[in-house]
Write an enzyme that holds these catalytic residues in place. Structure first.
Site, PDB file in Angstrom:
ATOM      1  N   CYS A 105       0.846  -1.197   0.000  1.00 54.22           N
ATOM      2  CA  CYS A 105       0.000   0.000   0.000  1.00 54.22           C
ATOM      3  C   CYS A 105       0.877   1.242   0.000  1.00 54.22           C
ATOM      4  O   CYS A 105       2.095   1.172   0.136  1.00 54.22           O
ATOM      5  CB  CYS A 105      -0.907   0.015   1.236  1.00 54.22           C
ATOM      6  SG  CYS A 105      -0.006   0.129   2.794  1.00 54.22           S
TER       7      CYS A 105
ATOM      8  N   CYS B  25       3.058   1.762   3.032  1.00 50.10           N
ATOM      9  CA  CYS B  25       4.313   1.018   3.021  1.00 50.10           C
ATOM     10  C   CYS B  25       5.381   1.779   2.237  1.00 50.10           C
ATOM     11  O   CYS B  25       6.557   1.821   2.630  1.00 50.10           O
ATOM     12  CB  CYS B  25       4.108  -0.361   2.398  1.00 50.10           C
ATOM     13  SG  CYS B  25       2.965  -1.415   3.299  1.00 50.10           S
TER      14      CYS B  25
ATOM     15  N   ASP C  14       9.461  22.419 -32.906  1.00 51.98           N
ATOM     16  CA  ASP C  14      10.626  22.760 -33.722  1.00 51.98           C
ATOM     17  C   ASP C  14      10.400  22.124 -35.092  1.00 51.98           C
ATOM     18  O   ASP C  14       9.537  21.252 -35.237  1.00 51.98           O
ATOM     19  CB  ASP C  14      11.885  22.197 -33.044  1.00 51.98           C
ATOM     20  CG  ASP C  14      13.090  22.303 -33.937  1.00 51.98           C
ATOM     21  OD1 ASP C  14      13.338  23.401 -34.462  1.00 51.98           O
ATOM     22  OD2 ASP C  14      13.770  21.279 -34.137  1.00 51.98           O
TER      23      ASP C  14
ATOM     24  N   ASP D 281      14.366  18.941 -30.679  1.00 52.07           N
ATOM     25  CA  ASP D 281      15.399  17.901 -30.670  1.00 52.07           C
ATOM     26  C   ASP D 281      16.823  18.418 -30.617  1.00 52.07           C
ATOM     27  O   ASP D 281      17.743  17.647 -30.352  1.00 52.07           O
ATOM     28  CB  ASP D 281      15.262  17.033 -31.922  1.00 52.07           C
ATOM     29  CG  ASP D 281      15.745  17.748 -33.167  1.00 52.07           C
ATOM     30  OD1 ASP D 281      15.390  18.937 -33.338  1.00 52.07           O
ATOM     31  OD2 ASP D 281      16.496  17.134 -33.941  1.00 52.07           O
TER      32      ASP D 281
ATOM     33  N   ASP E  75      17.116  23.942 -29.108  1.00 59.29           N
ATOM     34  CA  ASP E  75      15.806  23.752 -28.463  1.00 59.29           C
ATOM     35  C   ASP E  75      15.935  23.501 -26.962  1.00 59.29           C
ATOM     36  O   ASP E  75      14.919  23.464 -26.259  1.00 59.29           O
ATOM     37  CB  ASP E  75      15.065  22.568 -29.086  1.00 59.29           C
ATOM     38  CG  ASP E  75      14.786  22.788 -30.557  1.00 59.29           C
ATOM     39  OD1 ASP E  75      14.376  23.907 -30.903  1.00 59.29           O
ATOM     40  OD2 ASP E  75      14.984  21.848 -31.349  1.00 59.29           O
TER      41      ASP E  75
END
Length: 711
Positions: free
Chosen positions: A33, A36, A434, A609, A613
């Site tokens: 749970c 825990c 981009d 990428d 950027d």
């Protein structure tokens, strides 16, 4: 060297791992749970030297950045807090999860005993005389006591561990309620009390609680952790080749440089380089790409991939815990452990609520005893209160949704890296793309006819960058057999291009000094100061237009920010139906544009990428990078695309919104359950049996809501 697959490319190299990266994994067989999770993390993080400890409830594992602290010290610390632990060893565990079978066995025992005791109870309720009723009570005791001792052991063990460590958890009130019902009935039977015994109630309570826990276990299993799926792809053994002699060894025992033989149908156990043979590789499990890749000598392969058509001889680069597959599994497991704002609310509420349960139970007993002077009735109400107020549903409300959503996105080709990515992604109202390498594949072709000297110069400068333009120039030079010119002082300037000693430049036309560059965004500046405009063709990603259209249909504004020339950006925006497209954007300009959007109250998602950027990815409200992106961009992004497709971007936006709604629904449902059920139990309208059914139903409903509609 280029990584073997996009998924692997999304991973950081081992040597570049952060200082707080987990270096020790502990298996926690007893946790079940949210309480825990908090206790284990608190215990581990309290050990001096430990940098960070995180728990994955689905995997039942703790990932620890130990800081040199021994595993034995950490296991002792967990033992003192009431939790068993052991060093995780996939080879020893073998991927087997017996908890479901164990729970089912206990359910069967409790159910069988409950039915028999109820048959005896029917005889008592039908008017059996005092001696017969007493005999039946004693027989019921003989059935119920051992059955409860066996079936309720998961609750007793967890509660005992918590109490021994001086704390309370969700199983304490459950265990107290079961034991109170059992021993009160046993005392009544031994003392010959006329009051009806609660043996059937104690067994029914155990039975329904176990059913609820088993259904919850099944719900988690159906959600299937993506990290567990990745771990299942690991091949435990390999065929090592030494001087032409083959021997079977554990994959974890292989070392860099070892040669291994891989036959058609085998799953690769290591990351390596093909030194002999050709084959088609199935990389679907890691990238989602259904089409096999043809590979041969010199190509990189990764653990988890499957050879389809030919045998290979592979030189090992990384094995064991260093493989791309293992690191990817660790990243996914870390993502599944994410804690959002909602998780924090649920954790704090569950932590406060656990002691309150016991206070309410005691208060109910005292109040009812004072009001009725009937100890048995007061005990009945107290048991019902203890059961019905268990905060299991509240503890499950957020982790169940987070795990299911992260795993679902991974299967759709999206790796969630940030702990709070889902929550922020759900708030996005503006998507910024981009162009090169994001909306396009990053594969470009040089169109300009160049003489040998210019091409050699451009190729020499291109060595200083991994930008798609540089790769296109290098490929053009290689195809014509022209060697790159020798360069010194090569330096890449993000958002502009590459320069070297002598004043030569390759990059943005205005930065290179070109003046008449109509339609061209890139130019080469020679040593004499003259410039040559360069033209390239770009390959649009196959699903870029569909993805942009879907994002717009979902109500998000779409913007294109690019460092390229106005003409190229305008053409791309027109093809994709993007109304706002800004060219000539430097890295600083992109970041400033995003900051301005945020200042106006918008929540932008940046998808990019390149180095130019990285700033935008960092300042945006949420960020996504393709797997082909540079390391800096992938590290800055909250999510990484694992395939060449953009469709997962729209899927992520949709899934995040659904996850946020489900989290709110679950928390609301858990709170409403307690608001309604607690007064009912305190008023004495809920028997222990009804309380058990209500509590189990609440927990199961939360889990089912989390996996509802999962594909």
């Amino acid at each position: 060297m280029t990584a073997a697959c996009p998924a692997c490319a999304a991973l950081p190299e081992p040597a570049k791992a952060a200082g707080a990266a987990p270096d020790l994994v502990l298996h926690l067989p007893d946790i079940h749970c949210a309480g825990c999770i908090g206790e284990v993390e608190e215990a581990l993080n309290a050990v001096p030297g430990v940098a960070e400890a995180r728990v994955n409830l689905t995997l039942k594992r703790a990932f620890v950045a130990s800081g040199g602290v021994s595993a034995e010290t950490l296991i002792d610390a967990l033992a003192s807090s009431g939790h068993r632990a052991q060093i995780f060893d996939p080879g020893l565990l073998g991927g087997q999860d017996r908890s479901g079978r164990d729970l089912l066995m206990r359910v069967g025992v409790a159910g069988f005993a409950m039915m028999n005791v109820m048959l005896l109870s029917v005889a008592v309720w039908s008017g059996a005389d005092h001696s017969t009723a007493l005999l039946f009570h004693l027989i019921s005791a003989l059935i119920a006591v051992p059955a409860v001792a066996y079936s309720a052991r998961p609750f007793f063990g967890s509660a005992l561990g918590a109490i021994t460590a001086g704390r309370l958890n969700m199983d304490v009130p459950i265990s107290v309620a079961i034991l109170l019902a059992l021993f009160a009935s046993l005392a009544g039977a031994l003392l010959g009390h006329d009051r009806a015994a609660w043996f059937d109630a104690a067994l029914a309570l155990t039975f329904f609680l176990l059913v609820g826990r088993y259904l919850d276990h099944m719900g988690r299993s159906s959600a299937r952790s993506a990290a567990a799926e990745l771990a299942a792809l690991e091949a435990p053994q390999a065929v090592r080749v030494v001087d032409g002699v083959e021997s079977i060894v554990r994959a974890a025992d292989l070392r860099p440089g070892d040669m291994i033989s891989v036959r058609p149908g085998d799953r690769l156990p290591v990351d390596g380089i093909i030194v002999e043979g050709e084959t088609d590789l199935d990389r679907a499990a890691l990238t989602g790409e259904s089409q096999p890749d043809a590979v041969g000598v010199g190509d990189a392969v990764a653990a988890g991939e499957v050879t389809l058509t030919g045998p290979l001889l592979v030189r090992t680069l990384r094995a064991g815990s260093d493989t791309s597959l293992r690191r990817l599994a660790d990243l996914v497991a870390s993502a599944e452990m994410q804690k959002s704002r909602y998780q924090g609310i649920a954790d704090r509420a569950a932590r406060i609520y656990a002691p309150l349960v016991h206070i309410l139970g005691a208060a109910a007993f005292v109040a009812w005893f004072l009001a009725t002077a009937d100890g048995w009735r007061a005990l009945d109400v107290a048991i019902s209160v203890l059961v019905i107020t268990c905060p299991c549903a509240l503890g499950l409300a957020v982790p169940a949704v987070s795990t299911v959503t992260t795993a679902r996105l991974f299967r759709k080709g999206m790796l969630v890296k940030s702990r709070t990515a889902l929550e922020r992604l759900a708030e996005v109202d503006l998507v910024v793309f981009d162009k090169t390498g994001t909306l396009t594949t990053g594969r470009m072709t040089l169109l300009t006819e160049m003489d040998d000297a210019d091409l050699a110069l451009a190729a020499g400068l291109a060595q200083g960058s991994s930008h798609p333009v540089s790769r296109a120039i290098a490929l053009a030079a290689e195809s014509r057999g022209i060697a790159p010119a020798s360069m010194t002082g090569i330096r890449e300037i993000p958002g502009h291009g590459v320069t070297a000693e002598g004043g030569v430049r390759l990059g943005r036309a205005d930065w290179a000094g070109a003046t008449d560059v109509a339609g061209q965004g890139t130019a080469l500046r020679r040593a004499d100061g003259t410039t040559l405009p360069l033209a390239f063709s770009e390959e649009l990603r196959a699903d870029a237009a569909e993805t942009v259209a879907e994002i717009r249909r979902a109500g998000h504004e779409v913007v294109l920010l690019s460092g390229d020339a106005p003409e190229a950006v305008a053409r791309m925006a027109e093809r994709l139906g993007i109304e706002t497209a800004l060219p000539r954007m430097s890295p600083e300009a992109k970041a400033q544009w995003l900051n301005d959007a945020k200042a106006q109250g918008q929540k932008p998602l940046m998808v990019g990428d390149g180095l130019n950027d990285t700033g935008g990815l960092a300042v945006a409200h949420a960020s996504i990078a393709p797997s082909s992106a540079l390391d800096a961009a992938r590290n800055a992004a909250d999510l990484v695309l694992l395939s060449d497709h953009l469709a997962p971007v729209a899927e992520a936006l949709r899934a995040a919104r659904v996850a946020k709604v489900r989290m709110r629904q679950n928390i609301t449902q858990a709170v409403l359950y307690n608001v309604i059920s607690v007064p009912v139990a305190l008023a004495g309208f809920a028997t222990p049996l009804l309380a058990a059914i209500a509590m189990s139903t609440s927990s199961v409903t939360v889990s089912l809501n989390a996996i509802r509609g999962q594909k």
